[in-house]
Design a protein around this motif. Structure first.
Motif, PDB file in Angstrom:
ATOM      1  N   HIS A   1       3.617  -9.407   6.338  1.00 54.33           N
ATOM      2  CA  HIS A   1       4.081  -7.964   6.463  1.00 54.33           C
ATOM      3  C   HIS A   1       5.140  -7.833   6.806  1.00 54.33           C
ATOM      4  CE1 HIS A   1       3.376  -8.064  10.658  1.00 54.33           C
ATOM      5  NE2 HIS A   1       3.658  -6.937  10.895  1.00 54.33           N
TER       6      HIS A   1
ATOM      7  N   CYS B   1      11.967  -3.627  10.471  1.00 54.33           N
ATOM      8  CA  CYS B   1      12.095  -3.120   9.093  1.00 54.33           C
ATOM      9  C   CYS B   1      13.264  -3.163   8.401  1.00 54.33           C
ATOM     10  CB  CYS B   1      11.330  -1.898   9.070  1.00 54.33           C
ATOM     11  SG  CYS B   1      10.952  -1.159   7.375  1.00 54.33           S
TER      12      CYS B   1
ATOM     13  N   ALA C   1       7.532  -0.819   9.646  1.00 56.10           N
ATOM     14  CA  ALA C   1       7.510   0.404   8.748  1.00 56.10           C
ATOM     15  C   ALA C   1       7.096   1.415   9.325  1.00 56.10           C
ATOM     16  CB  ALA C   1       6.771  -0.134   7.462  1.00 56.10           C
ATOM     17  N   SER C   2       7.311   2.571   8.805  1.00 60.77           N
ATOM     18  CA  SER C   2       6.938   3.853   9.542  1.00 60.77           C
ATOM     19  C   SER C   2       5.442   4.110   9.587  1.00 60.77           C
ATOM     20  CB  SER C   2       7.519   5.053   8.672  1.00 60.77           C
ATOM     21  OG  SER C   2       7.048   5.153   7.330  1.00 60.77           O
ATOM     22  N   GLN C   3       4.761   3.378   8.624  1.00 60.46           N
ATOM     23  CA  GLN C   3       3.133   3.371   8.648  1.00 60.46           C
ATOM     24  C   GLN C   3       2.804   2.087   8.260  1.00 60.46           C
ATOM     25  OE1 GLN C   3       0.899   6.710   6.992  1.00 60.46           O
ATOM     26  NE2 GLN C   3       2.592   8.056   7.072  1.00 60.46           N
ATOM     27  N   GLN C   4       1.762   1.402   9.128  1.00 59.04           N
ATOM     28  CA  GLN C   4       1.197   0.251   8.853  1.00 59.04           C
ATOM     29  C   GLN C   4      -0.272   0.343   8.613  1.00 59.04           C
ATOM     30  OE1 GLN C   4       2.736  -3.146   9.152  1.00 59.04           O
ATOM     31  NE2 GLN C   4       4.532  -2.058   9.569  1.00 59.04           N
ATOM     32  N   VAL C   5      -0.838  -0.588   7.596  1.00 61.41           N
ATOM     33  CA  VAL C   5      -2.273  -0.413   7.176  1.00 61.41           C
ATOM     34  C   VAL C   5      -2.959  -1.286   8.030  1.00 61.41           C
ATOM     35  CG1 VAL C   5      -3.829  -1.215   5.392  1.00 61.41           C
ATOM     36  CG2 VAL C   5      -1.495  -0.154   4.858  1.00 61.41           C
TER      37      VAL C   5
ATOM     38  N   LYS D   1      10.654   2.940  10.393  1.00 63.45           N
ATOM     39  CA  LYS D   1      10.453   3.926  11.368  1.00 63.45           C
ATOM     40  C   LYS D   1      11.833   4.556  11.772  1.00 63.45           C
ATOM     41  CE  LYS D   1       7.331   1.479  14.008  1.00 63.45           C
ATOM     42  NZ  LYS D   1       6.731   0.987  15.126  1.00 63.45           N
TER      43      LYS D   1
ATOM     44  N   SER E   1       5.200   4.444   1.342  1.00 64.22           N
ATOM     45  CA  SER E   1       4.911   2.990   1.242  1.00 64.22           C
ATOM     46  C   SER E   1       4.852   2.318   2.535  1.00 64.22           C
ATOM     47  CB  SER E   1       6.163   2.417   0.518  1.00 64.22           C
ATOM     48  OG  SER E   1       6.103   0.938   0.392  1.00 64.22           O
ATOM     49  N   HIS E   2       3.813   1.328   2.866  1.00 65.04           N
ATOM     50  CA  HIS E   2       3.566   0.693   4.075  1.00 65.04           C
ATOM     51  C   HIS E   2       4.283  -0.665   3.953  1.00 65.04           C
ATOM     52  CE1 HIS E   2       0.988   4.103   3.881  1.00 65.04           C
ATOM     53  NE2 HIS E   2       0.300   3.753   5.351  1.00 65.04           N
TER      54      HIS E   2
ATOM     55  N   SER F   1       0.884  -1.002  -0.017  1.00 63.97           N
ATOM     56  CA  SER F   1      -0.112   0.035  -0.107  1.00 63.97           C
ATOM     57  C   SER F   1       1.004   1.124  -0.060  1.00 63.97           C
ATOM     58  CB  SER F   1      -0.993   0.102   1.446  1.00 63.97           C
ATOM     59  OG  SER F   1      -1.771  -0.770   1.268  1.00 63.97           O
TER      60      SER F   1
ATOM     61  N   PRO G   1       9.133  -0.435   1.837  1.00 62.30           N
ATOM     62  CA  PRO G   1       8.710   0.142   2.870  1.00 62.30           C
ATOM     63  C   PRO G   1       9.699   1.282   3.277  1.00 62.30           C
ATOM     64  CG  PRO G   1       9.152  -1.642   3.892  1.00 62.30           C
ATOM     65  CD  PRO G   1       9.514  -1.923   2.271  1.00 62.30           C
TER      66      PRO G   1
END
Length: 113
Positions: free
Chosen positions: A43, A92, A47-51, A84, A25-26, A19, A81
């Motif tokens: 997954h 990550c 990652a800095s953002q997770q869905v 973080k 990018s997640h 995503s 991704p």
């Protein structure tokens, strides 16, 4: 079947496209067939953002970003991704070979990072 894994057959499809939301990018979703030869969702933790919802999926194998589906020769090219941090304990950076510190046992710290 080990022959399926050796063929490096793709299992990426639209349900396994990482995503990208607001240009970031997640950590998922990704798909892999490394463990059993059948495709499964996974997954990348840290990652800095997770869905939402992907955190309940298993962690991807560390080589997922270098394989047939998401590696340099993948078509279309999928973004990797954004992590973080560069702390190994957040996972990550292990996928991107971008962690701080050393993997040399004589130099590595004795903590999770």
């Amino acid at each position: 079947d080990k022959d399926i894994i050796k063929l490096d057959a793709t299992c990426a499809d639209p349900q396994c496209a990482p995503s990208i939301i607001r240009g970031v990018s997640h950590g998922g979703p990704y798909c892999s067939r490394v463990f059993s030869g059948t495709c499964y969702n996974c997954h990348i933790r840290g990652a800095s953002q997770q869905v939402p919802g992907f955190q309940n999926w298993p962690d991807c194998p560390y080589g997922v970003l270098r394989g047939t589906d998401y590696g340099p020769a993948a078509s279309p090219g999928y973004p990797h991704p954004e992590c973080k941090s560069a702390k190994a304990g957040e996972m990550c950076c292990l996928y991107l070979d971008s962690c701080d510190g050393s993997d040399d046992p004589d130099k590595a710290s004795l903590d999770v990072d």
